[in-house]
Write a protein that holds these residues in place. Structure first.
Motif, PDB file in Angstrom:
ATOM      1  N   VAL A 157       2.781 -18.733 -55.487  1.00 53.92           N
ATOM      2  CA  VAL A 157       2.754 -17.157 -56.060  1.00 53.92           C
ATOM      3  C   VAL A 157       1.411 -16.773 -55.773  1.00 53.92           C
ATOM      4  N   SER A 158       0.264 -15.844 -55.187  1.00 49.74           N
ATOM      5  CA  SER A 158      -0.888 -15.661 -55.826  1.00 49.74           C
ATOM      6  C   SER A 158      -0.704 -14.556 -56.931  1.00 49.74           C
ATOM      7  N   ASP A 159      -1.547 -14.466 -57.486  1.00 48.50           N
ATOM      8  CA  ASP A 159      -1.875 -13.455 -58.099  1.00 48.50           C
ATOM      9  C   ASP A 159      -3.360 -12.567 -57.885  1.00 48.50           C
ATOM     10  N   PRO A 160      -2.717 -10.918 -57.493  1.00 50.72           N
ATOM     11  CA  PRO A 160      -3.881 -10.056 -56.564  1.00 50.72           C
ATOM     12  C   PRO A 160      -4.743  -9.952 -57.562  1.00 50.72           C
ATOM     13  N   VAL A 161      -4.794  -9.391 -58.505  1.00 52.17           N
ATOM     14  CA  VAL A 161      -5.782  -9.682 -59.690  1.00 52.17           C
ATOM     15  C   VAL A 161      -7.059 -10.216 -59.756  1.00 52.17           C
ATOM     16  N   LEU A 162      -6.898 -11.809 -58.696  1.00 48.30           N
ATOM     17  CA  LEU A 162      -8.245 -12.761 -59.128  1.00 48.30           C
ATOM     18  C   LEU A 162      -8.528 -12.119 -57.183  1.00 48.30           C
ATOM     19  N   LYS A 163      -7.725 -11.243 -56.289  1.00 46.50           N
ATOM     20  CA  LYS A 163      -8.476 -11.524 -55.630  1.00 46.50           C
ATOM     21  C   LYS A 163     -10.189 -11.343 -55.182  1.00 46.50           C
ATOM     22  N   GLU A 164     -10.073 -10.124 -56.072  1.00 46.35           N
ATOM     23  CA  GLU A 164     -11.819 -10.192 -56.386  1.00 46.35           C
ATOM     24  C   GLU A 164     -12.649 -10.579 -56.967  1.00 46.35           C
ATOM     25  N   GLY A 165     -11.927 -11.662 -57.605  1.00 50.47           N
ATOM     26  CA  GLY A 165     -12.795 -12.794 -58.496  1.00 50.47           C
ATOM     27  C   GLY A 165     -12.918 -13.716 -57.614  1.00 50.47           C
ATOM     28  N   ALA A 166     -11.866 -13.490 -57.132  1.00 53.33           N
ATOM     29  CA  ALA A 166     -12.487 -15.320 -56.210  1.00 53.33           C
ATOM     30  C   ALA A 166     -13.840 -14.915 -55.185  1.00 53.33           C
ATOM     31  N   LEU A 167     -13.874 -14.207 -55.417  1.00 52.30           N
ATOM     32  CA  LEU A 167     -15.732 -13.386 -54.317  1.00 52.30           C
ATOM     33  C   LEU A 167     -16.991 -13.807 -55.321  1.00 52.30           C
ATOM     34  N   LEU A 168     -16.467 -13.224 -56.759  1.00 49.72           N
ATOM     35  CA  LEU A 168     -17.570 -13.775 -57.502  1.00 49.72           C
ATOM     36  C   LEU A 168     -17.496 -15.215 -57.916  1.00 49.72           C
ATOM     37  N   THR A 169     -16.613 -15.145 -58.410  1.00 56.35           N
ATOM     38  CA  THR A 169     -16.790 -17.260 -58.113  1.00 56.35           C
ATOM     39  C   THR A 169     -17.049 -18.272 -57.838  1.00 56.35           C
ATOM     40  N   ARG A 170     -16.290 -17.281 -55.901  1.00 56.11           N
ATOM     41  CA  ARG A 170     -16.940 -18.438 -54.889  1.00 56.11           C
ATOM     42  C   ARG A 170     -18.702 -18.743 -54.155  1.00 56.11           C
ATOM     43  N   VAL A 171     -18.142 -17.270 -53.724  1.00 54.31           N
ATOM     44  CA  VAL A 171     -18.814 -16.776 -52.342  1.00 54.31           C
ATOM     45  C   VAL A 171     -20.158 -15.709 -53.032  1.00 54.31           C
ATOM     46  N   PHE A 172     -20.210 -15.349 -53.826  1.00 56.14           N
ATOM     47  CA  PHE A 172     -21.309 -14.127 -54.695  1.00 56.14           C
ATOM     48  C   PHE A 172     -22.191 -15.888 -55.672  1.00 56.14           C
ATOM     49  N   ASN A 173     -21.351 -16.507 -56.469  1.00 56.03           N
ATOM     50  CA  ASN A 173     -21.670 -18.136 -56.791  1.00 56.03           C
ATOM     51  C   ASN A 173     -22.629 -18.768 -56.109  1.00 56.03           C
ATOM     52  N   ARG A 174     -21.924 -19.574 -55.251  1.00 53.71           N
ATOM     53  CA  ARG A 174     -22.426 -20.149 -53.797  1.00 53.71           C
ATOM     54  C   ARG A 174     -23.744 -19.726 -53.737  1.00 53.71           C
TER      55      ARG A 174
END
Length: 671
Positions: free
Chosen positions: A491-508
């Protein structure tokens, strides 16, 4: 910035406000996510765009008002608090400020309407404004009836009385003395089925004297103002739509079964128009010329035992009250010993806070006028939709009523006090329901959320929700009631959708650029001309971002940045793969020139959203914050940020990034 891309005309100076939380409790998620994060994002953007010295981001604890009196009384009676009411407010204020700091809310001042230097300024400002309104002839003394609990032997403040809202069409069962929880205003005598919170008995009505502002006199002015707002596409439609509701003619709704009783007394009523019920409606309408005629009719209908409800309309706006805990009202004519009702003084509290913030900087006392009065200044007020009546109806009328040539130091001159721009948000729901600490659905505090999410994950998520469009549900998985769903990794957490952009893509993107500089360029950023396609895409994003910010459509900002960050990351990964496959060092250098340039633009645009991580990127890029987070460039290349020696060497030294360094980290509970 180049002339061709300067698509928005920004003010020279700006004030941003974020409402005032009551000083009776900590901040829940709605305070922070519904108002403060959006206001902070916009204030940070304005600082980057027009210069930090030209922006004042102000707010503070609302120290007065019946919710505070009632909260304090309950704690004292329960033996849970021993200090004064001022101590009670100070404790809550300090907790609120700590929470705002934890969410990186960058206020220039967060004091209180009754605390510290800001409180002193506010008391002086309040006295001056009330005297000024009186001198201009817009205050009148009025004897009204106030609820009195005979069993407790005391007058009741607004929150110590509860009943049903009397406004036609409102179904609120959570109505107080003269205002329901949906923001409707009415005369206390109209409240349906009132009960005292102190003794649970029906209170009496006893006469008191207070000052009222002649709000109905400004109906035509408000109609002109709202017509302009309707033509301004930077004003959210909920603002003029809500204001218009209060500009309707005064109406009384009478039940159809009382038609015969009405026919008997109609000749005694003030001149009015009677309209039959439309369709299946259960009431017919009586429309009057003004509020005073309506009130006279209301008294007569009530005396005859005819049941009715009133519609929304402009009513005299109460300025003073009779409770001890409040800003002292100045003595006018023969009336003394009053305090100011919390809503009027909270309208001009941001002016007081601006003065206090300027005082901290050692600026001249009248410097506040450059922010609130000058033609090249703007005030942006972030509020919840429930408060549009106060900021969109009462405040503009009061501002207009202050017109004068008087130039007293702390007193606004209405001839140049500018009307503010309201940034009204819809409700931030918990799940699918409106949460309230006084209601059935209890909201988590903002501090509790930080036990499960980082501040930047929450900031990015709240901004993406689109509260300028509609009420939206906040659905953190960590607070899911069903334990099975809460623990299920599928079950995904809606709060982490934008967080994934930060911790994965922007971070990379940030890590890749810095590690590549470390591994292949001796920790130097190569300088040079940016590939035209990359530069044009970046300039388009800057222009689009700025036009979106003009309308404060923050959810669109998040959508745009999702696309742009992914574009920048793909440009890097595709380019460096090709350079390595072809062993082309010139191409490697160009890819890094382009990617550092894209990282710069991405970091600038994300700075208002996630300041902590973007400022860490700036640190490692080894640029001055004031220079890096500025729009005052042509954005041709990274060269414009560098000195003469660096330009000659065609490189800029960056800091060495340690292995496994992250700029945006997940919360420890998510690992």
């Amino acid at each position: 910035m180049t002339e061709s891309r300067n698509s928005v005309e920004w003010p020279q100076r700006a004030v941003v406000t974020a409402g005032m939380p009551y000083g009776n409790k900590p901040l829940h998620f709605g305070h922070v996510g519904g108002v403060f994060v959006g206001a902070d994002c916009f204030a940070r953007f304005l600082r980057d765009r027009i210069g930090a010295e030209n922006v004042r981001f102000v707010s503070g604890t609302d120290c007065y008002g019946s919710p505070i009196n009632e909260g304090y009384r309950k704690l004292v009676e329960a033996g849970e608090f021993e200090g004064s009411i001022a101590d009670y407010v100070r404790i809550n204020h300090d907790a609120q400020k700590a929470t705002l700091d934890a969410y990186d809310i960058s206020l220039d001042i967060y004091e209180g309407s009754g605390l510290g230097h800001a409180g002193e300024v506010h008391e002086e400002m309040t006295s001056n404004i009330i005297r000024h309104l009186h001198e201009n002839g817009y205050l009148h003394k009025r004897e009204t009836l106030q609820f009195y609990d005979a069993q407790a032997g005391t007058f009741l403040n607004g929150r110590q009385v509860h009943g049903r809202c009397p406004v036609q069409g409102c179904k609120s069962e959570n109505a107080y003395a003269d205002e329901c929880d949906r923001g409707h205003q009415y005369d206390p005598t109209e409240l349906i089925a009132p009960l005292s919170y102190l003794t649970d008995t029906v209170p009496e009505m006893r006469p008191v004297q207070n000052w009222y502002f002649d709000l109905p006199d400004f109906a035509d002015y408000l109609r002109e103002l709202v017509a302009k707002e309707e033509q301004d596409d930077t004003v959210r439609s909920v603002v003029p739509e809500t204001v218009r509701e209060f500009l309707a003619p005064p109406v009384i709704f009478v039940k159809n079964e009382a038609r015969e009783q009405y026919e008997v007394v109609k000749k005694d009523l003030p001149t009015h128009v009677c309209r039959p019920p439309e369709g299946n409606k259960q009431s017919f309408e009586l429309e009057f010329k003004d509020i005073y005629a309506r009130d006279a009719a209301r008294d007569l209908l009530g005396a005859e035992g005819i049941r009715f409800r009133t519609g929304k309309a402009l009513v005299p706006f109460r300025i003073t009250g009779n409770i001890e805990w409040g800003v002292p009202a100045p003595e006018l004519e023969d009336v003394s010993g009053l305090t100011v009702w919390c809503w009027p003084e909270s309208l001009w509290a941001p002016i007081s806070f601006t003065i206090a913030a300027n005082d901290e900087r050692g600026l001249p006392r009248d410097e506040w006028r450059r922010f609130w009065c000058d033609d090249d200044a703007s005030v942006y007020q972030f509020i919840g939709q429930d408060n549009i009546y106060f900021y969109g109806v009462a405040q503009p009328a009061i501002w207009a009523a202050l017109q004068t040539e008087n130039k007293r130091e702390l007193e606004p001159r209405g001839d140049d006090l500018r009307q503010t721009k309201l940034i009204a948000n819809y409700h931030l729901l918990l799940g699918n329901k409106k949460a309230s600490s006084s209601g059935a659905v209890k909201p988590p505090t903002a501090d509790e959320l930080l036990e499960h999410y980082t501040a930047e994950q929450l900031r990015a998520h709240w901004l993406a929700l689109g509260l300028d469009q509609r009420s939206v549900g906040f659905k953190p998985k960590a607070f899911e009631k069903d334990p099975a769903r809460r623990e299920d990794p599928r079950v995904s957490d809606p709060v982490l959708k934008e967080g994934a952009l930060l911790t994965r893509v922007f971070n990379r993107l940030a890590r890749s650029c810095l590690y590549e500089a470390k591994n292949h360029f001796e920790c130097y950023m190569p300088l040079g001309k940016v590939t035209p396609e990359v530069r044009e895409r970046a300039l388009e994003e800057l222009d689009r971002y700025e036009r979106t910010m003009e309308k404060v459509q923050l959810h669109s900002i998040m959508s745009q940045m999702d696309d742009f960050i992914r574009y920048a990351n793909k440009w890097w990964s595709d380019g460096i793969r090709r350079a390595e496959n072809e062993s082309d060092e010139a191409l490697r250098r160009q890819v890094l020139v382009d990617s550092f340039y894209l990282l710069r633009v991405v970091t600038l645009l994300m700075h208002p959203v996630v300041p902590r991580g973007t400022e860490k990127i700036c640190d490692y890029l080894n640029f001055d914050f004031g220079e890096f987070f500025s729009w005052n460039y042509d954005f041709e290349s990274m060269d414009e940020l560098c000195g003469a020696a660096e330009l000659e060497d065609r490189r800029h030294l960056v800091l060495e990034l340690p292995a496994r360094t992250d700029f945006f980290e997940p919360h420890p509970s998510q690992l």
